[in-house]
Design an enzyme around this catalytic site. Structure first.
Site, PDB file in Angstrom:
ATOM      1  CB  ALA A 152       3.160  -8.142 -10.359  1.00 13.13           C
ATOM      2  CE1 TYR A 153      10.566 -12.466 -10.040  1.00 14.59           C
ATOM      3  CE2 TYR A 153       9.008 -14.963 -11.222  1.00 14.59           C
ATOM      4  CZ  TYR A 153      10.731 -14.391 -11.073  1.00 14.59           C
ATOM      5  OH  TYR A 153      11.969 -15.105 -10.719  1.00 14.59           O
ATOM      6  CB  ALA A 154       4.783 -14.406 -14.921  1.00 13.38           C
ATOM      7  CB  SER A 156       8.832  -7.946 -14.517  1.00  9.43           C
ATOM      8  OG  SER A 156       9.075  -9.367 -14.106  1.00  9.43           O
TER       9      SER A 156
END
Length: 244
Positions: A152-154, A156
């Site tokens: 999810a972080y990557a 975003s």
């Protein structure tokens, strides 16, 4: 325009990389407004470091994903310091969990802060920043490292990388540069949270330098892009000690 004696806004400037950036910009001769989400005490401490470096500093609370609050922060900076030349959007959140296990509320939070927040800050900055200025956003080297639990972080931050070159072309006629910095593993509270020492050591070993980056490592690059690096534009610059 001299790249010293500028006025900068640093979101996420109360801790970690953002705080190091605020101090380094101050050391380079720029007055700095620290925009923070909730920790007023740390923001005030960051302002103290800015002033110790010989620059003017102020702290302002704002939600980077709220256009009204971001615009109000720009208003306050213009009234108290002067017209804005540099905007560094270091605000971000990260929740680590395998994709199959990630609660969608955590996904929504990361998308709100990391994607919408970047877009909102960029939108307001594009309207308010002076010609000859610089905008610096933040991505991550995880978009290349492809580490488990960072899905999810990557994702975003991949959106940030897509936004930057488009905004650079939109603002080029006003001589405003737009770039993103993509740190590798960096020794911040956000990085250490929830990680065992064994995992930290393994991640540090991804770099041939066999160490984590420091907030100061990243701040040096941001200061270059926010100052003399006028011919670097529309780029995502990776700062990871060759970890990716």
């Amino acid at each position: 325009m001299s790249t010293a004696s500028r006025i900068a806004i640093v979101t996420g400037g109360s801790r970690g990389i953002g705080r190091a950036v605020a101090s380094r910009l101050a050391a380079a001769g720029q007055d700095v407004a620290v925009v923070y989400a909730s920790n007023a005490k740390e923001a005030d401490a960051a302002v103290g470091e800015i002033e110790a470096a010989g620059a003017r500093g102020i702290a302002l609370r704002a939600d980077v994903a709220d256009e009204g609050e971001v615009a109000a922060a720009f208003d306050a900076v213009e009234q108290r310091l002067g017209p804005v030349d540099v905007v560094v959007n270091a605000a971000g959140v990260m929740a680590l969990r395998p994709i199959r296990e990630l609660d969608l509320t955590e996904l929504d939070r990361q998308l709100r802060v990391n994607v919408r927040g970047t877009f909102v800050v960029a939108k307001v900055a594009a309207r308010r920043i002076r010609p000859g200025g610089a905008i610096v956003a933040f991505s991550t080297s995880v978009t290349r490292l492809h580490l488990p639990a960072y899905g999810a972080y990557a994702a975003s931050k991949g959106a940030v990388e897509a936004l930057v070159p488009i905004l650079a072309k939109e603002l080029g006629e006003r001589d405003i540069t737009v770039n993103a910095v993509a740190p590798g593993p960096t020794a911040t509270e956000l990085f250490f949270d929830g990680k065992s020492q064994q995992l930290i050591d393994r991640i540090a070993g991804l770099s041939p330098m066999n160490r984590l980056g420091t907030p100061q490592d990243i701040a040096e690059l941001v200061t270059f892009l926010a100052g003399p690096g006028r011919w670097v534009n529309g780029q995502t610059v990776f700062a990871n000690g060759a970890a990716a």
